[in-house]
Design a protein around this motif. Structure first.
Motif, mmCIF file in Angstrom:
data_model
loop_
_atom_site.group_PDB
_atom_site.id
_atom_site.type_symbol
_atom_site.label_atom_id
_atom_site.label_comp_id
_atom_site.label_asym_id
_atom_site.label_seq_id
_atom_site.Cartn_x
_atom_site.Cartn_y
_atom_site.Cartn_z
ATOM 1 N N SER A 119 0.856 -1.197 0.000
ATOM 2 C CA SER A 119 0.000 0.000 0.000
ATOM 3 C C SER A 119 0.890 1.245 0.000
ATOM 4 C CB SER A 119 -0.920 -0.003 1.226
ATOM 5 O OG SER A 119 -1.643 1.200 1.296
ATOM 6 N N GLN A 120 0.826 1.994 -1.093
ATOM 7 C CA GLN A 120 1.571 3.255 -1.167
ATOM 8 C C GLN A 120 0.990 4.292 -0.224
ATOM 9 O OE1 GLN A 120 4.382 3.724 -2.733
ATOM 10 N NE2 GLN A 120 4.361 1.646 -3.637
ATOM 11 N N GLN A 121 -0.315 4.287 -0.074
ATOM 12 C CA GLN A 121 -0.976 5.246 0.817
ATOM 13 C C GLN A 121 -0.508 5.045 2.259
ATOM 14 O OE1 GLN A 121 -5.229 4.899 0.849
ATOM 15 N NE2 GLN A 121 -5.508 6.653 2.242
ATOM 16 N N TYR A 122 -0.368 3.798 2.676
ATOM 17 C CA TYR A 122 0.069 3.528 4.050
ATOM 18 C C TYR A 122 1.526 3.945 4.252
ATOM 19 C CZ TYR A 122 0.616 1.008 8.468
ATOM 20 O OH TYR A 122 0.845 0.695 9.777
ATOM 21 N N ALA A 124 3.072 6.331 2.589
ATOM 22 C CA ALA A 124 3.235 7.780 2.448
ATOM 23 C C ALA A 124 2.618 8.566 3.594
ATOM 24 C CB ALA A 124 2.609 8.256 1.146
ATOM 25 N N MET A 125 1.671 8.001 4.303
ATOM 26 C CA MET A 125 0.982 8.752 5.356
ATOM 27 C C MET A 125 1.917 9.033 6.541
ATOM 28 S SD MET A 125 -1.419 5.928 7.295
ATOM 29 C CE MET A 125 -1.489 6.749 8.879
ATOM 30 N N GLY A 189 -9.250 0.148 -0.144
ATOM 31 C CA GLY A 189 -9.218 1.471 0.496
ATOM 32 C C GLY A 189 -10.399 1.720 1.399
ATOM 33 N N THR A 191 -11.350 1.867 4.582
ATOM 34 C CA THR A 191 -10.800 1.864 5.934
ATOM 35 C C THR A 191 -11.885 1.715 7.003
ATOM 36 O OG1 THR A 191 -10.864 4.299 5.892
ATOM 37 C CG2 THR A 191 -8.790 3.214 5.276
ATOM 38 N N LEU A 240 -6.066 5.399 10.136
ATOM 39 C CA LEU A 240 -6.220 5.463 8.682
ATOM 40 C C LEU A 240 -7.585 6.029 8.297
ATOM 41 C CD1 LEU A 240 -4.666 2.051 7.573
ATOM 42 C CD2 LEU A 240 -3.722 4.344 7.130
#
Length: 243
Positions: A119-122, A124-125, A189, A191, A240
């Motif tokens: 997961s790129q979102q995880y 990057a956060m 996605g 969450t 998240l």
């Protein structure tokens, strides 16, 4: 009868060579010697016979005692060999079942991580200090799967799943909820849906802990670290969802 035989034998030997008076004296002397030898022989033979009989009886008794001891030892040895063989077979079956119980959830978790664990979102956060890194998250999922497989095997080994069918249902439920979290949160996605899965996972683990503890206290204690991990996962999922 013996005397008549002796008279005929002596007469045939000496009737032509000796005078009648000398033959009579010699006959009396020889008869005395022959009678003494016969009496001695007749007194010795019974003693010798009974002595031989006693020796033979003693040898037979020894042989019977040895045979009976060997007969008693043979079943004991065979029984011990059979018991040892049975124990080895049980140990092999136990190790095989333990390997299956642990490898099953571990393999499913590895497949789940390899397919849906990135997961790129995880990455990057911005994460606070208590939110685990992605690799630590996956490692903790594998550790939880291992501990739950081991605890489930301890319950199964004592027949707990037959006595408490609900324990098996709770175990399979927590495994399914744990496997569903990666694709729902990282790939889809969703969450908030993942937060619902975490709440369900916590409830299933609490039920497993209580059910397993009734069968085997060690199995119930092994579920407690998994409960702690589920709480951390729920907090991470909440971060998240509402960052």
């Amino acid at each position: 009868m013996l005397k008549c035989f002796w008279n005929e034998t002596v007469a045939s030997l000496y009737k032509e060579t000796l005078s009648p008076a000398l033959r009579k004296i010699l006959h009396s002397a020889l008869w005395f010697r022959f009678s003494s030898a016969s009496f001695a022989l007749s007194s010795i033979l019974p003693k010798t016979y009974y002595h031989l009989r006693s020796i033979m009886a003693t040898q037979q008794l020894k042989h019977r005692t040895t045979t009976s001891e060997e007969t008693k030892q043979q079943p004991t040895t065979s029984t011990m060999n059979g018991t040892a063989r049975t124990r080895r077979q049980k140990a092999k079956r136990g190790l095989r079942s333990l390997g299956i119980a642990v490898a099953f959830p571990l393999s499913l978790t590895l497949i789940d991580i390899s397919l849906f664990g990135s997961s790129q979102q995880y990455r990057a956060m911005e994460k606070p200090f208590w939110v685990p890194r992605l690799w630590a998250l996956h490692l903790a999922c594998l550790g939880s799967a291992f501990l739950m497989g081991l605890s489930a095997w301890l319950v199964w080994a004592e027949g707990g799943f037959h006595r408490y069918p609900t324990a098996m249902l709770l175990y399979l439920s927590q495994l399914a909820l744990s496997l569903a979290w990666d694709p729902v949160v990282f790939k889809a996605g969703a969450t908030r849906a993942g937060l619902v899965l975490c709440v369900g996972l916590l409830g299933a683990l609490v039920g497993c802990s209580r059910s397993f503890k009734n069968v085997n206290p060690i199995a119930g204690d092994l579920v407690k670290p998994c409960l702690g991990w589920a709480l951390l996962l729920s907090a991470t999922n909440f971060k998240l969802a509402y960052r």
